[in-house]
Design a protein around this motif. Structure first.
Motif, PDB file in Angstrom:
ATOM      1  N   GLU A  19      16.804   8.634   0.468  1.00  0.00           N
ATOM      2  CA  GLU A  19      16.797   7.331   0.687  1.00  0.00           C
ATOM      3  C   GLU A  19      15.548   6.912   1.331  1.00  0.00           C
ATOM      4  N   LEU A  20      14.649   7.554   2.066  1.00  0.00           N
ATOM      5  CA  LEU A  20      13.352   7.129   2.514  1.00  0.00           C
ATOM      6  C   LEU A  20      12.477   7.133   1.213  1.00  0.00           C
ATOM      7  N   LYS A  21      12.476   8.130   0.524  1.00  0.00           N
ATOM      8  CA  LYS A  21      11.735   8.360  -0.836  1.00  0.00           C
ATOM      9  C   LYS A  21      11.930   7.193  -1.603  1.00  0.00           C
ATOM     10  N   THR A  22      13.022   6.604  -2.067  1.00  0.00           N
ATOM     11  CA  THR A  22      13.541   5.444  -2.821  1.00  0.00           C
ATOM     12  C   THR A  22      12.785   4.241  -2.164  1.00  0.00           C
ATOM     13  N   ARG A  23      13.092   4.179  -0.889  1.00  0.00           N
ATOM     14  CA  ARG A  23      12.524   2.843  -0.263  1.00  0.00           C
ATOM     15  C   ARG A  23      11.194   2.799  -0.348  1.00  0.00           C
ATOM     16  N   GLY A  28       5.821  -0.631  -2.372  1.00  0.00           N
ATOM     17  CA  GLY A  28       4.592   0.218  -2.392  1.00  0.00           C
ATOM     18  C   GLY A  28       3.632  -0.729  -1.660  1.00  0.00           C
ATOM     19  N   ASN A  29       3.794  -1.882  -1.553  1.00  0.00           N
ATOM     20  CA  ASN A  29       2.891  -3.159  -0.903  1.00  0.00           C
ATOM     21  C   ASN A  29       2.909  -2.582   0.470  1.00  0.00           C
ATOM     22  N   ARG A  30       3.787  -2.010   1.242  1.00  0.00           N
ATOM     23  CA  ARG A  30       3.857  -1.668   2.472  1.00  0.00           C
ATOM     24  C   ARG A  30       2.963  -0.504   2.951  1.00  0.00           C
ATOM     25  N   HIS A  31       2.470   0.257   1.931  1.00  0.00           N
ATOM     26  CA  HIS A  31       1.660   1.633   2.167  1.00  0.00           C
ATOM     27  C   HIS A  31       0.857   1.953   1.064  1.00  0.00           C
ATOM     28  N   GLU A  32       0.218   0.919   0.283  1.00  0.00           N
ATOM     29  CA  GLU A  32      -0.635   1.240  -0.410  1.00  0.00           C
ATOM     30  C   GLU A  32      -1.558   2.387  -0.204  1.00  0.00           C
ATOM     31  N   GLY A  33      -1.854   3.210  -1.048  1.00  0.00           N
ATOM     32  CA  GLY A  33      -2.932   4.533  -0.899  1.00  0.00           C
ATOM     33  C   GLY A  33      -2.381   5.686  -0.091  1.00  0.00           C
ATOM     34  N   ILE A  34      -1.111   5.582   0.199  1.00  0.00           N
ATOM     35  CA  ILE A  34      -0.223   6.620   0.831  1.00  0.00           C
ATOM     36  C   ILE A  34       0.681   7.416  -0.314  1.00  0.00           C
ATOM     37  N   GLU A  35       0.786   8.780  -0.175  1.00  0.00           N
ATOM     38  CA  GLU A  35       1.327   9.401  -1.229  1.00  0.00           C
ATOM     39  C   GLU A  35       2.676  10.129  -0.580  1.00  0.00           C
ATOM     40  N   LYS A  42       5.177  16.040   6.457  1.00  0.00           N
ATOM     41  CA  LYS A  42       5.185  15.608   7.703  1.00  0.00           C
ATOM     42  C   LYS A  42       6.629  15.907   8.338  1.00  0.00           C
ATOM     43  N   LEU A  43       7.468  15.074   7.572  1.00  0.00           N
ATOM     44  CA  LEU A  43       8.869  14.764   8.071  1.00  0.00           C
ATOM     45  C   LEU A  43       9.365  16.291   8.000  1.00  0.00           C
ATOM     46  N   GLU A  44       9.252  17.072   7.141  1.00  0.00           N
ATOM     47  CA  GLU A  44       9.949  18.285   7.210  1.00  0.00           C
ATOM     48  C   GLU A  44       9.514  19.093   8.058  1.00  0.00           C
ATOM     49  N   ALA A  45       8.290  18.965   8.547  1.00  0.00           N
ATOM     50  CA  ALA A  45       7.699  20.007   9.594  1.00  0.00           C
ATOM     51  C   ALA A  45       8.249  19.461  11.107  1.00  0.00           C
ATOM     52  N   ASP A  46       8.787  18.236  11.338  1.00  0.00           N
ATOM     53  CA  ASP A  46       9.098  17.795  12.489  1.00  0.00           C
ATOM     54  C   ASP A  46      10.672  17.135  12.546  1.00  0.00           C
ATOM     55  N   GLY A  67       1.867   2.405   7.416  1.00  0.00           N
ATOM     56  CA  GLY A  67       0.729   2.646   7.660  1.00  0.00           C
ATOM     57  C   GLY A  67       0.116   4.125   8.099  1.00  0.00           C
ATOM     58  N   HIS A  68      -0.969   4.625   8.182  1.00  0.00           N
ATOM     59  CA  HIS A  68      -1.411   5.726   8.349  1.00  0.00           C
ATOM     60  C   HIS A  68      -2.568   5.606   9.505  1.00  0.00           C
ATOM     61  N   ASP A  69      -2.535   6.435  10.650  1.00  0.00           N
ATOM     62  CA  ASP A  69      -3.335   6.512  11.615  1.00  0.00           C
ATOM     63  C   ASP A  69      -4.339   7.648  11.309  1.00  0.00           C
ATOM     64  N   LYS A  70      -5.541   7.592  10.639  1.00  0.00           N
ATOM     65  CA  LYS A  70      -6.459   8.391  10.258  1.00  0.00           C
ATOM     66  C   LYS A  70      -6.869   9.096  11.598  1.00  0.00           C
ATOM     67  N   GLU A  71      -7.237   8.671  12.604  1.00  0.00           N
ATOM     68  CA  GLU A  71      -7.452   9.325  13.893  1.00  0.00           C
ATOM     69  C   GLU A  71      -6.548  10.460  14.126  1.00  0.00           C
ATOM     70  N   THR A  72      -5.323  10.325  14.170  1.00  0.00           N
ATOM     71  CA  THR A  72      -4.236  11.185  14.621  1.00  0.00           C
ATOM     72  C   THR A  72      -3.677  11.773  13.674  1.00  0.00           C
TER      73      THR A  72
END
Length: 188
Positions: A19-23, A28-35, A42-46, A67-72
């Motif tokens: 479901e998350l992958k489909t959304r 894509g406009n919500r998270h450009e540049g994120i794979e 990350k999800l599977e690890a937590d 988004g993606h916080d590059k610092e953390t």
């Protein structure tokens, strides 16, 4: 408060990830540049964060990466449902507000629900960032994290979008309405 079972079955995890992958792919406009593969790793690890996302989904939030916080090195999810999540409406702001009501108490409060789900309430700034990604809350409204000085005086803040403009309002923290819920965020 008793410990909540945060374990998802293999089937529940797989369904949620689908479901998350489909959304993610549809918006894509919500998270450009994120794979997606990096987000999924990350999800599977937590598992606890995955459970929190399942709670966001279960209550109608339609969580998505914004988004993606590059610092953390954390991916940021917000509730992206068009209207305030249906499973989180008709609640007052916090426990203090809930306990102060003499009559017609709602079943829960925003802050208690968010804590139980393991998510944070959107701030006004985050809410405004969300609104840059689409038109949200055009028929409903959502409580946002309220500054301590406002809350100390008995108030709480909520936002919505009307007339192509994002508005911030105040109300007594003990108020609740069928068309007002809350949106959350989660960092993974």
């Amino acid at each position: 408060m008793p410990k909540v079972n945060t374990d998802l079955s293999v089937e529940q995890r797989e369904e949620l990830l689908r479901e998350l992958k489909t959304r993610f792919e549809k918006n894509g406009n919500r998270h450009e540049g994120i794979e997606w593969a990096q987000v999924q790793a990350k999800l599977e690890a937590d598992p606890e964060k995955l459970w929190s996302l399942s709670e966001m989904e279960r209550t109608g939030g339609e969580p998505d990466v914004v988004g993606h916080d590059k610092e953390t090195d954390e991916y940021i999810f917000y509730d992206c449902s068009k209207e305030s999540p249906k499973g989180r409406r008709s609640v007052c702001y916090d426990r203090e507000a809930l306990e102060s009501r003499k009559k017609h108490k709602p079943e829960n409060s925003v802050m208690d629900m968010a804590a139980a789900m393991g998510i944070d309430l959107l701030t006004e700034e985050e809410y405004r960032e969300l609104q840059k990604l689409g038109d949200f809350d055009t028929k409903t409204s959502s409580w946002v994290k309220t500054p301590a000085d406002i809350r100390k005086r008995g108030g709480a803040l909520f936002c919505d979008r009307r007339y192509n403009t994002v508005f911030v309002y105040h109300n007594g923290a003990d108020s609740y309405y069928a068309a007002r819920g809350f949106r959350g965020s989660l960092r993974v």
